[in-house]
Design a protein around this motif. Structure first.
Motif, short mmCIF file in Angstrom:
data_model
loop_
_atom_site.label_atom_id
_atom_site.label_comp_id
_atom_site.label_asym_id
_atom_site.label_seq_id
_atom_site.Cartn_x
_atom_site.Cartn_y
_atom_site.Cartn_z
N ALA A 98 0.85 -1.20 0.00
CA ALA A 98 0.00 0.00 0.00
C ALA A 98 0.88 1.25 0.00
O ALA A 98 1.04 1.94 1.02
N LEU A 99 1.46 1.56 -1.14
CA LEU A 99 2.45 2.63 -1.24
C LEU A 99 1.90 4.00 -0.88
O LEU A 99 2.58 4.81 -0.25
N GLU A 100 0.67 4.27 -1.30
CA GLU A 100 0.06 5.57 -1.01
C GLU A 100 -0.10 5.77 0.50
O GLU A 100 0.20 6.84 1.04
N LEU A 101 -0.54 4.73 1.18
CA LEU A 101 -0.70 4.80 2.63
C LEU A 101 0.64 5.09 3.31
O LEU A 101 0.73 5.93 4.21
N ILE A 102 1.68 4.42 2.86
CA ILE A 102 3.01 4.60 3.44
C ILE A 102 3.55 6.00 3.16
O ILE A 102 4.07 6.67 4.06
N TYR A 103 3.43 6.43 1.91
CA TYR A 103 3.95 7.75 1.54
C TYR A 103 3.25 8.86 2.32
O TYR A 103 3.91 9.75 2.90
N LEU A 130 10.90 8.65 -0.98
CA LEU A 130 10.39 9.75 -1.79
C LEU A 130 9.87 10.88 -0.92
O LEU A 130 9.95 12.06 -1.29
N SER A 131 9.34 10.54 0.25
CA SER A 131 8.91 11.58 1.19
C SER A 131 10.08 12.14 1.99
O SER A 131 10.22 13.35 2.15
N HIS A 192 6.77 0.87 9.82
CA HIS A 192 6.11 -0.02 8.86
C HIS A 192 6.62 -1.43 9.08
O HIS A 192 7.82 -1.70 8.93
N TYR A 193 5.70 -2.34 9.44
CA TYR A 193 6.08 -3.73 9.73
C TYR A 193 5.66 -4.64 8.59
O TYR A 193 4.49 -4.68 8.21
N VAL A 218 2.87 7.41 13.09
CA VAL A 218 1.97 6.46 12.42
C VAL A 218 2.58 5.06 12.42
O VAL A 218 3.77 4.89 12.10
N PHE A 219 1.76 4.09 12.78
CA PHE A 219 2.15 2.68 12.83
C PHE A 219 1.39 1.94 11.73
O PHE A 219 0.17 2.03 11.66
N ILE A 220 2.11 1.22 10.86
CA ILE A 220 1.49 0.46 9.77
C ILE A 220 2.00 -0.98 9.83
O ILE A 220 3.20 -1.20 9.99
N SER A 221 1.10 -1.93 9.70
CA SER A 221 1.50 -3.33 9.60
C SER A 221 0.80 -4.00 8.43
O SER A 221 -0.43 -3.93 8.31
#
Length: 256
Positions: A98-103, A130-131, A192-193, A218-221
């Motif tokens: 999910a690149l948009e979510l990460i960016y 990129l960010s 990001h995990y 922000v935490f993303i898994s």
């Protein structure tokens, strides 16, 4: 490749690398004594995630107030080149997430320090870098060598050279990489995990990473439907999470 040959090849590769012996021991236990643990709570979390999930575009707008479609319009050339690199890579690794979510997580937090576990081709790394380039930030990544494919040199294959100056890659299992990373930097804007998929591996890493995520970070898994580690972690810590459905899988994301 014959499974017995593949396992033997991986075992020999571990033997040649003493710095990976701790992970070899854990793998043996995980695949014997704790074999059933990998999918603990999978059915429960699958039902929960399906009932809670929204699209990536909805999540980006809800959490970060951004139109997710802008990402691909802005970085069309970079992403096209990255896709070409992936197609030319001689080994197969995990695809883009999910690149948009990460960016936009990085943009939302004005990230200067970001940490990820799991790299593969480097799609998530690319989105973060990129960010980060806008703020001269640093990405710290943990990823095991690809022992069964002789693929060490291809990790991060889609990341262009001009972004690599902001990237520190630690080539160990998370239990060795994360302490080394935390010695260099103790607080992160985005986590990001996407590494160890087992219940125990996830739950341990979630707790360690959460301690080093700043308030407002922000935490993303990725792949939270594999087992109930993410759901259990959020419930234990009273975390209200957003669940994102992405290409038939589920991603968890929350702001601390």
């Amino acid at each position: 490749m014959n499974e017995i040959v593949r396992v033997a090849k991986v075992f020999l590769a571990y033997i040649k690398r003493p710095n990976l012996y701790p992970e070899l021991s854990r793998k043996i236990i995980k695949n014997t004594i704790n074999r059933g643990n990998a999918f603990k709570g999978k059915e429960k979390t699958g039902l929960w995630a399906a009932s809670e999930s929204i699209s990536q575009q909805e999540a980006v707008m809800k959490l970060f107030g951004k139109d997710a479609t802008e990402f691909r319009r802005t970085f069309d050339e970079v992403l096209e080149k990255a896709q070409k690199n992936e197609s030319e890579c001689p080994i197969k690794m995990g695809g883009a997430g999910a690149l948009e979510l990460i960016y936009y997580a990085c943009e939302f937090t004005h990230a200067k320090n970001v940490i990820e576990t799991g790299v593969a081709y480097g799609w998530s790394s690319l989105a973060m870098l990129l960010s980060l380039k806008n703020r001269e930030g640093t990405l710290y990544s943990s990823d095991m060598p690809y022992l069964d494919q002789d693929g060490d040199q291809y990790v991060g294959y889609v990341v262009p050279d001009n972004l690599k100056k902001s990237w520190k890659l630690f080539r160990f299992a998370d239990k060795e990489s994360l302490p080394k990373i935390f010695e260099e930097n103790s607080t992160f804007d985005v986590v990001h995990y996407d590494s160890d998929k087992s219940y125990n591996g996830r739950y341990w890493a979630y707790n360690e990473l959460y301690k080093h995520l700043r308030e407002g970070g922000v935490f993303i898994s990725d792949d939270i439907g594999d087992n109930s580690a993410y759901q259990d972690f959020c419930e234990k810590n009273n975390i209200k999470t957003t669940v994102v459905e992405f290409e038939g899988k589920y991603v968890g994301v929350f702001v601390k």
